[in-house]
Design a protein around this motif. Sequence first.
Motif, PDB file in Angstrom:
ATOM      1  N   ILE A  57       0.831  -1.198   0.000  1.00  0.00           N
ATOM      2  CA  ILE A  57       0.000   0.000   0.000  1.00  0.00           C
ATOM      3  C   ILE A  57       0.872   1.257   0.000  1.00  0.00           C
ATOM      4  CG2 ILE A  57      -1.639   1.322   1.392  1.00  0.00           C
ATOM      5  CD1 ILE A  57      -2.835  -1.317   2.299  1.00  0.00           C
ATOM      6  N   MET A  58       1.985   1.234   0.703  1.00  0.00           N
ATOM      7  CA  MET A  58       2.778   2.445   0.902  1.00  0.00           C
ATOM      8  C   MET A  58       3.573   2.865  -0.328  1.00  0.00           C
ATOM      9  SD  MET A  58       4.230   2.165   4.808  1.00  0.00           S
ATOM     10  CE  MET A  58       4.989   0.556   4.557  1.00  0.00           C
ATOM     11  N   VAL A  59       4.115   1.931  -1.081  1.00  0.00           N
ATOM     12  CA  VAL A  59       5.081   2.279  -2.125  1.00  0.00           C
ATOM     13  C   VAL A  59       4.572   1.965  -3.525  1.00  0.00           C
ATOM     14  CG1 VAL A  59       7.003   1.924  -0.548  1.00  0.00           C
ATOM     15  CG2 VAL A  59       6.248   0.032  -1.978  1.00  0.00           C
ATOM     16  N   THR A  60       3.286   1.670  -3.695  1.00  0.00           N
ATOM     17  CA  THR A  60       2.748   1.359  -5.008  1.00  0.00           C
ATOM     18  C   THR A  60       1.538   2.251  -5.297  1.00  0.00           C
ATOM     19  OG1 THR A  60       1.311  -0.399  -4.146  1.00  0.00           O
ATOM     20  CG2 THR A  60       3.532  -1.031  -4.842  1.00  0.00           C
ATOM     21  N   SER A  61       0.886   1.968  -6.415  1.00  0.00           N
ATOM     22  CA  SER A  61      -0.254   2.766  -6.866  1.00  0.00           C
ATOM     23  C   SER A  61      -1.570   2.298  -6.259  1.00  0.00           C
ATOM     24  CB  SER A  61      -0.351   2.682  -8.391  1.00  0.00           C
ATOM     25  OG  SER A  61      -0.465   1.327  -8.818  1.00  0.00           O
ATOM     26  N   PHE A  62      -1.544   1.381  -5.323  1.00  0.00           N
ATOM     27  CA  PHE A  62      -2.781   0.816  -4.771  1.00  0.00           C
ATOM     28  C   PHE A  62      -3.623   1.878  -4.080  1.00  0.00           C
ATOM     29  CE2 PHE A  62      -5.142  -1.197  -1.306  1.00  0.00           C
ATOM     30  CZ  PHE A  62      -5.820  -2.200  -1.983  1.00  0.00           C
ATOM     31  N   THR A  63      -2.994   2.819  -3.396  1.00  0.00           N
ATOM     32  CA  THR A  63      -3.729   3.824  -2.624  1.00  0.00           C
ATOM     33  C   THR A  63      -4.661   4.637  -3.512  1.00  0.00           C
ATOM     34  OG1 THR A  63      -1.871   3.988  -1.082  1.00  0.00           O
ATOM     35  CG2 THR A  63      -3.477   5.771  -1.062  1.00  0.00           C
ATOM     36  N   ARG A  64      -4.167   5.107  -4.648  1.00  0.00           N
ATOM     37  CA  ARG A  64      -4.997   5.924  -5.544  1.00  0.00           C
ATOM     38  C   ARG A  64      -6.180   5.121  -6.088  1.00  0.00           C
ATOM     39  NH1 ARG A  64      -2.186   8.996 -10.538  1.00  0.00           N
ATOM     40  NH2 ARG A  64      -0.697   9.388  -8.831  1.00  0.00           N
ATOM     41  N   PHE A  65      -5.937   3.881  -6.456  1.00  0.00           N
ATOM     42  CA  PHE A  65      -7.004   3.066  -7.029  1.00  0.00           C
ATOM     43  C   PHE A  65      -8.142   2.835  -6.034  1.00  0.00           C
ATOM     44  CE2 PHE A  65      -3.589   1.077  -9.883  1.00  0.00           C
ATOM     45  CZ  PHE A  65      -3.822   2.026 -10.864  1.00  0.00           C
ATOM     46  N   ILE A  66      -7.798   2.417  -4.828  1.00  0.00           N
ATOM     47  CA  ILE A  66      -8.846   2.060  -3.875  1.00  0.00           C
ATOM     48  C   ILE A  66      -9.623   3.286  -3.421  1.00  0.00           C
ATOM     49  CG2 ILE A  66      -7.413   2.217  -1.811  1.00  0.00           C
ATOM     50  CD1 ILE A  66     -10.057  -0.470  -2.617  1.00  0.00           C
ATOM     51  N   ILE A  67      -8.979   4.442  -3.332  1.00  0.00           N
ATOM     52  CA  ILE A  67      -9.695   5.673  -2.946  1.00  0.00           C
ATOM     53  C   ILE A  67     -10.693   6.063  -4.030  1.00  0.00           C
ATOM     54  CG2 ILE A  67      -9.406   8.150  -2.577  1.00  0.00           C
ATOM     55  CD1 ILE A  67      -6.846   7.559  -1.085  1.00  0.00           C
ATOM     56  N   VAL A  68     -10.274   6.031  -5.286  1.00  0.00           N
ATOM     57  CA  VAL A  68     -11.163   6.419  -6.383  1.00  0.00           C
ATOM     58  C   VAL A  68     -12.348   5.465  -6.471  1.00  0.00           C
ATOM     59  CG1 VAL A  68     -11.317   6.657  -8.884  1.00  0.00           C
ATOM     60  CG2 VAL A  68      -9.335   7.557  -7.666  1.00  0.00           C
ATOM     61  N   PHE A  69     -12.106   4.176  -6.354  1.00  0.00           N
ATOM     62  CA  PHE A  69     -13.212   3.216  -6.445  1.00  0.00           C
ATOM     63  C   PHE A  69     -14.186   3.374  -5.277  1.00  0.00           C
ATOM     64  CE2 PHE A  69     -10.209   0.253  -8.917  1.00  0.00           C
ATOM     65  CZ  PHE A  69     -10.556   0.887 -10.109  1.00  0.00           C
ATOM     66  N   GLY A  77     -24.235   5.849  -4.964  1.00  0.00           N
ATOM     67  CA  GLY A  77     -25.249   5.598  -3.950  1.00  0.00           C
ATOM     68  C   GLY A  77     -25.417   4.148  -3.604  1.00  0.00           C
ATOM     69  N   LEU A  78     -24.417   3.330  -3.921  1.00  0.00           N
ATOM     70  CA  LEU A  78     -24.447   1.897  -3.604  1.00  0.00           C
ATOM     71  C   LEU A  78     -23.419   1.633  -2.513  1.00  0.00           C
ATOM     72  CD1 LEU A  78     -24.586   0.509  -7.244  1.00  0.00           C
ATOM     73  CD2 LEU A  78     -26.480   0.706  -5.639  1.00  0.00           C
ATOM     74  N   PRO A  79     -23.833   1.500  -1.256  1.00  0.00           N
ATOM     75  CA  PRO A  79     -22.858   1.367  -0.171  1.00  0.00           C
ATOM     76  C   PRO A  79     -22.101   0.046  -0.162  1.00  0.00           C
ATOM     77  CG  PRO A  79     -25.092   1.109   0.668  1.00  0.00           C
ATOM     78  CD  PRO A  79     -25.222   1.527  -0.766  1.00  0.00           C
ATOM     79  N   SER A  80     -22.646  -0.984  -0.773  1.00  0.00           N
ATOM     80  CA  SER A  80     -21.996  -2.300  -0.706  1.00  0.00           C
ATOM     81  C   SER A  80     -21.878  -2.977  -2.060  1.00  0.00           C
ATOM     82  CB  SER A  80     -22.770  -3.219   0.254  1.00  0.00           C
ATOM     83  OG  SER A  80     -24.116  -3.387  -0.181  1.00  0.00           O
ATOM     84  N   THR A  81     -22.110  -2.260  -3.152  1.00  0.00           N
ATOM     85  CA  THR A  81     -22.031  -2.843  -4.480  1.00  0.00           C
ATOM     86  C   THR A  81     -21.222  -1.897  -5.380  1.00  0.00           C
ATOM     87  OG1 THR A  81     -24.199  -3.863  -4.221  1.00  0.00           O
ATOM     88  CG2 THR A  81     -23.333  -3.739  -6.435  1.00  0.00           C
TER      89      THR A  81
END
Length: 244
Positions: A57-69, A77-81
Motif C-alpha cells: 500500500i505504501m510504495v505502489t499505486s494501490f492507494t490511488r485506485f482504492i480511494i477512487v473506487f 449511492g451503492l454502499p456495498s455494491t
Amino acid sequence: MRLFTLALLLAVSAAPASAQQLDLGGITDQLQGQTVGGIIQLFGLLTVLSLAPGILIMVTSFTRFIIVFSILRSGIGLPSTPANLILVSLSLFMTFYVMGPTFDRAWNEGVQPLVANEIAEEEALGRIAEPFRDFMVANVRDKDFDLFADLAREREQADVSIEQADFRILVPAFMISEIRRGFEIGFLIVLPFLVIDLIVATITMSMGMMMLPPVVVSLPFKILFFVLIDGWNLLVGSLVRSFA
C-alpha cells in the motif's frame, strides 16, 4: 550384595547421561556467529513477509485506485455494491499492471542475483528498493516532498535531494500525494452524479412528493448514466494513464 550390585548398575548407567548433558552444554557454547546471523536473517524475512500488505500500500499505486473506487461507489449511492472484495481485487490487479516494470526490474536486478549467490543481502536490498524509489520520485508532488524535507531539517536530519532522499521522507510524501490525487479524481467523478441528484430532487419537490427520498429515484438514472458512457472502461484507463 543385591543392593550393592543395584547401586553399582545405577551409577554406571548415570555416567553416560551426565556426559550427554555436558556435551549438550558444550554444543550450545560452540555456536558460531554465522548460525546466529542466519537466525536473525530468517526472523527479518518473516517480519518483512508479515508487513508485505502494508508495504504494498505504501510504495505502489494501490492507494490511488482504492480511494477512487470507494468514492465512485459512494457517489453512485451503492454502499456495498461492488463488494469490498471486488474493489480490492481490482485495485490489486491494476497495481500489478502499473507496477509491472518496477517489479520486473527489482526481480532481475536484486532477487535473481541474490538467489544465485552473486551478491550479498545488503547489496540486494538496495537493488530491490531502487526501482520503487524511482517510481515514487516520478509520482510524488514536489510540495509534499518539500514538506517532509523541511520537517527533517527542523529535526536536524540529513538534508538531501529528492533523488537521494531517505525512505522515511519519500514514503510519507508519496502517500499523501497519492491520497490527494485520489480525492481530486474522485471529486470529478462525483460531480455528474451530484447533478443527477439535484435534478431529481428538484423534480420530486416540484411535484409535491415530499416523503419520497430523491436517492430512490436517482439511483437507477445514475447507474444507467454510468453504464451508457462505459464508465468502468474510461475510469480504469484514465487511472492507469495518470501514473508517470
